[in-house]
Design an enzyme around this catalytic site. Structure first.
Site, PDB file in Angstrom:
ATOM      1  N   ASN A 138       0.783  -1.240   0.000  1.00  0.00           N
ATOM      2  CA  ASN A 138       0.000   0.000   0.000  1.00  0.00           C
ATOM      3  C   ASN A 138       0.816   1.292   0.000  1.00  0.00           C
ATOM      4  O   ASN A 138       0.431   2.253  -0.655  1.00  0.00           O
ATOM      5  CB  ASN A 138      -1.031  -0.001   1.135  1.00  0.00           C
ATOM      6  N   LYS A 174      12.681  -6.151   0.332  1.00  0.00           N
ATOM      7  CA  LYS A 174      11.831  -7.024  -0.482  1.00  0.00           C
ATOM      8  C   LYS A 174      10.475  -6.341  -0.691  1.00  0.00           C
ATOM      9  O   LYS A 174       9.632  -6.298   0.200  1.00  0.00           O
ATOM     10  CB  LYS A 174      11.635  -8.382   0.201  1.00  0.00           C
ATOM     11  N   GLY A 220       2.895  -5.833   6.968  1.00  0.00           N
ATOM     12  CA  GLY A 220       1.957  -6.561   6.107  1.00  0.00           C
ATOM     13  C   GLY A 220       0.902  -7.233   6.960  1.00  0.00           C
ATOM     14  O   GLY A 220       0.629  -6.799   8.090  1.00  0.00           O
ATOM     15  N   GLU A 259       4.762  -5.119  11.861  1.00  0.00           N
ATOM     16  CA  GLU A 259       3.695  -4.110  11.771  1.00  0.00           C
ATOM     17  C   GLU A 259       2.566  -4.703  10.951  1.00  0.00           C
ATOM     18  O   GLU A 259       2.713  -4.894   9.742  1.00  0.00           O
ATOM     19  CB  GLU A 259       4.213  -2.851  11.056  1.00  0.00           C
ATOM     20  N   CYS A 317      -3.529   0.536   6.968  1.00  0.00           N
ATOM     21  CA  CYS A 317      -3.556  -0.314   8.163  1.00  0.00           C
ATOM     22  C   CYS A 317      -4.384   0.331   9.268  1.00  0.00           C
ATOM     23  O   CYS A 317      -4.960  -0.349  10.100  1.00  0.00           O
ATOM     24  CB  CYS A 317      -2.137  -0.554   8.646  1.00  0.00           C
ATOM     25  N   GLU A 329     -10.113  -7.607   9.212  1.00  0.00           N
ATOM     26  CA  GLU A 329      -9.582  -6.535   8.375  1.00  0.00           C
ATOM     27  C   GLU A 329      -9.941  -6.827   6.923  1.00  0.00           C
ATOM     28  O   GLU A 329      -9.604  -7.883   6.387  1.00  0.00           O
ATOM     29  CB  GLU A 329      -8.057  -6.437   8.507  1.00  0.00           C
TER      30      GLU A 329
HETATM   31  P1  NAD Z   1       0.833  -9.147   2.710  1.00  0.00           P
HETATM   32  O1  NAD Z   1       0.962  -9.746   4.059  1.00  0.00           O
HETATM   33  O2  NAD Z   1       0.102  -9.895   1.669  1.00  0.00           O
HETATM   34  O3  NAD Z   1       2.290  -8.860   2.090  1.00  0.00           O
HETATM   35  C1  NAD Z   1       3.229  -8.052   2.761  1.00  0.00           C
HETATM   36  C2  NAD Z   1       4.627  -8.477   2.364  1.00  0.00           C
HETATM   37  O4  NAD Z   1       4.879  -9.765   2.914  1.00  0.00           O
HETATM   38  C3  NAD Z   1       4.829  -8.605   0.857  1.00  0.00           C
HETATM   39  O5  NAD Z   1       6.108  -8.164   0.512  1.00  0.00           O
HETATM   40  C4  NAD Z   1       4.680 -10.104   0.632  1.00  0.00           C
HETATM   41  O6  NAD Z   1       5.359 -10.541  -0.516  1.00  0.00           O
HETATM   42  C5  NAD Z   1       5.324 -10.636   1.902  1.00  0.00           C
HETATM   43  N1  NAD Z   1       4.935 -11.990   2.270  1.00  0.00           N
HETATM   44  C6  NAD Z   1       3.800 -12.655   1.983  1.00  0.00           C
HETATM   45  N2  NAD Z   1       3.835 -13.910   2.504  1.00  0.00           N
HETATM   46  C7  NAD Z   1       5.019 -14.015   3.148  1.00  0.00           C
HETATM   47  C8  NAD Z   1       5.656 -15.058   3.892  1.00  0.00           C
HETATM   48  N3  NAD Z   1       5.089 -16.245   4.070  1.00  0.00           N
HETATM   49  N4  NAD Z   1       6.875 -14.828   4.416  1.00  0.00           N
HETATM   50  C9  NAD Z   1       7.471 -13.629   4.265  1.00  0.00           C
HETATM   51  N5  NAD Z   1       6.936 -12.609   3.547  1.00  0.00           N
HETATM   52  C10 NAD Z   1       5.722 -12.807   3.003  1.00  0.00           C
HETATM   53  O7  NAD Z   1       0.203  -7.691   2.910  1.00  0.00           O
HETATM   54  P2  NAD Z   1      -0.192  -6.596   1.809  1.00  0.00           P
HETATM   55  O8  NAD Z   1      -1.472  -6.991   1.170  1.00  0.00           O
HETATM   56  O9  NAD Z   1       0.962  -6.245   0.968  1.00  0.00           O
HETATM   57  O10 NAD Z   1      -0.443  -5.347   2.766  1.00  0.00           O
HETATM   58  C11 NAD Z   1      -1.614  -5.255   3.493  1.00  0.00           C
HETATM   59  C12 NAD Z   1      -1.413  -5.577   4.955  1.00  0.00           C
HETATM   60  O11 NAD Z   1      -0.371  -4.781   5.510  1.00  0.00           O
HETATM   61  C13 NAD Z   1      -2.665  -5.226   5.743  1.00  0.00           C
HETATM   62  O12 NAD Z   1      -2.894  -6.203   6.724  1.00  0.00           O
HETATM   63  C14 NAD Z   1      -2.288  -3.895   6.373  1.00  0.00           C
HETATM   64  O13 NAD Z   1      -3.031  -3.563   7.510  1.00  0.00           O
HETATM   65  C15 NAD Z   1      -0.837  -4.131   6.688  1.00  0.00           C
HETATM   66  N6  NAD Z   1      -0.125  -2.861   6.892  1.00  0.00           N
HETATM   67  C16 NAD Z   1       0.288  -2.545   8.156  1.00  0.00           C
HETATM   68  C17 NAD Z   1       0.919  -1.321   8.388  1.00  0.00           C
HETATM   69  C18 NAD Z   1       1.395  -0.941   9.763  1.00  0.00           C
HETATM   70  O14 NAD Z   1       2.168  -0.001   9.870  1.00  0.00           O
HETATM   71  N7  NAD Z   1       0.981  -1.623  10.828  1.00  0.00           N
HETATM   72  C19 NAD Z   1       1.125  -0.437   7.329  1.00  0.00           C
HETATM   73  C20 NAD Z   1       0.687  -0.811   6.062  1.00  0.00           C
HETATM   74  C21 NAD Z   1       0.072  -2.026   5.846  1.00  0.00           C
END
Ligand code: NAD
Length: 504
Positions: free
Chosen positions: A162, A185, A238, A260, A294, A394
């Protein structure tokens, strides 16, 4: 390597290389990832599909830099380089913002401010670089100690779809300021701006290997990072599900983790609040970033005395929210980042139609110009069962659940009734109640009569499934250090033999 400025383009923007050890290299495999164009449903960019061999190469390069040229720099010199990177980002901010807006689907208006603030984030941590200091501790009269905050080592930063640039600065800033090297990454959904960030890091003169960028999918590159013995810390942003997988896969090496994750943040309005301010922020908080934030205020908790009137005005204003193309400066919200996210949002909307009353939206925007992009209307549900999926989970789309409460205790119970605990907002003119709520709510950030003023100065992070650790603020940098304690004897007398062996 494609370079900014970014003008019109024919076909997807293609990146052929990974940044490893200061050079742009082919990935070991020959696969490629097609990153979606949220506005059209087509392909926005093509990047190499890195795998565990690329992760290994990046970690070796990061380790070599750590033991070599990077260690030779003083902390002030590291800060100067970070500052230079901040200035380059500021100089290219308009182009970077367009790139990231088109990539993520988030409106240019939102992304422009965020990219400009990314430079502020790096300036803040640049200034911190030579202020990372240990303590001196007097243990006894003739024994003292000092602590050295040493760099953790090689840090891997796993970034979501995002806000790629901004969220990277939360990690890269403190990691490099504290003397670590980094492997970035990006998400496979959106994040080509991180390859551009890699280019800028090379241009300003970071030694080779200090900043590495490995593109690839979560299921392939993620576990390779989590299990790699040469990575000392993972800083992840994520979903909670990916964070759990990282925690499990990294346990064998006991990696340091900052996680996070997501949220289901309650936005709580009491009947004595400044309702105009609360309304303005309720609409923004519910739909900002096309729902892909998030800290979305995705649960609106309204005091029952004002619920009907407040909801009616909220719905009237939601109807005025403009859904449009990301690069259109008049768009308030854009499309979802991917077809998968659109499908997820749509699934939740359908479940909401079955469990609650739809007050607005619930479908595709009527504007035919939006074609086959991943668009969805801002959506409001009322009469929401607090235990239902739309109140608990979420969604990461522009879907708001409105719930009512009668008193402070019920508001607090509802606020704390999900597995998440990232942010919360409370609107009331009663000072005592505001601070009681702030103490009672399970969230890493509570805002009173305002909504989530996120800043490099403010510690940010979640309780419960929303994460582990905090980013930002002056203390965050210490999460990128290993404190070492050195104890020394300085008494005038020799140390006596505790066993008194010579008395035997
Ligand atoms: P996601 O979990 O699908 O992906 C995030 C990252 O993790 C990507 O780079 C992805 O390739 C990687 N990933 C996926 N599976 C993995 C694994 N098994 N091992 C290691 N890495 C892996 O999330 P998204 O759709 O990219 O982002 C949305 C999420 O991020 C939402 O839950 C949102 O609330 C959260 N978010 C949190 C914050 C915060 O500051 N707390 C900020 C922004 C987004």
């Amino acid at each position: 390597m494609t370079t900014i400025p970014w003008g019109g383009m024919n076909g997807p923007r293609t990146y052929e290389h990974l940044l490893i050890g200061g050079t742009w290299r082919d990935a070991y495999g020959d696969g490629a990832i097609e990153m979606p164009d949220p506005a059209t449903g087509g392909v926005f960019a093509v990047v190499p599909a890195g795998d565990e061999r690329d992760v290994d190469a990046a970690v070796r390069a990061a380790r070599a830099a750590l033991d070599g040229p990077w260690a030779a720099l003083t902390s002030s010199q590291r800060g100067t380089l970070l500052y230079a990177l901040a200035e380059r980002i500021a100089a290219e901010a308009p182009e970077l913002a367009k790139l990231e807006s088109a990539d993520t689907g988030r409106p240019l208006r939102d992304v422009s401010g965020e990219v400009a603030r990314t430079a502020d984030w790096l300036r803040f941590f640049a200034g911190m670089a030579d202020k990372v200091v240990g303590r001196s501790i007097e243990v006894t009269g003739d024994m003292s100690a000092y602590t050295i905050p040493q760099p953790v080592g090689v840090v891997a930063a796993i970034i979501p779809s995002n806000s790629p640039l901004n969220l990277t600065s939360w990690k890269l800033g403190p990691a490099l300021a504290a003397g670590n090297t980094i492997v970035l990454k990006p998400s496979e959904v959106a994040g080509v701006s991180l390859l551009e960030l890699g280019r800028l890091a090379c241009e300003v003169g970071f030694p080779p290997g200090v900043v590495n960028v490995v593109t690839g999918t979560g299921p392939v590159v993620g576990p390779a990072i989590a299990a790699h013995p040469g990575i000392d810390k993972i800083s992840f942003t994520g979903s909670a599900e990916a964070a759990q997988a990282i925690m499990a896969a990294s346990s064998s090496t006991l990696k340091r983790l900052t996680l996070e994750c997501g949220g289901k943040s309650p936005n709580i309005v009491f009947d004595d609040a400044d309702l105009e301010s609360a309304l303005n922020m309720a609409v923004f908080a519910a739909f900002k970033s096309s729902g892909q934030s998030c800290s979305l205020g995705s649960r609106l908790l309204l005091h029952n005395a004002i619920r009907e009137e407040f909801t009616a005005e909220l719905v009237r204003r939601t109807a005025l929210v403009r859904v449009g193309r990301p690069l259109d400066p008049t768009s308030d919200i854009g499309p979802q980042a991917s077809a998968a996210q659109l499908a997820k949002t749509t699934r939740y909307i359908e479940s909401g139609k079955a469990s609650a009353s739809l007050a607005f939206g619930g479908g595709t925007p009527p504007d035919e110009d939006l074609g086959r992009g991943f668009y969805v209307q801002p959506t409001v549900f009322v009469d929401v069962d607090p235990t239902s999926a739309i109140a608990q989970e979420e969604i990461f789309g522009p879907v708001l659940s409105v719930l009512g409460f009668d008193d402070e205790a019920q508001a607090r119970r509802l606020a704390n009734s999900t597995r998440y605990g990232l942010t919360a907002a409370v609107w009331t003119r009663d000072l005592g109640r505001a601070h009681r709520m702030a103490r009672g709510i399970e969230a890493g950030l509570v805002t009173l009569n305002c909504y989530r003023p996120v800043s490099w100065m403010l510690p940010y992070g979640g309780m419960k499934l929303s994460g582990l650790g905090r980013e930002n603020g002056v203390d965050a940098i210490y999460d990128y250090t290993e404190p070492k304690t050195v104890v020394y004897h300085h008494g005038p007398e020799p140390l006596a033999d505790p066993y008194r062996l010579l008395d035997r």
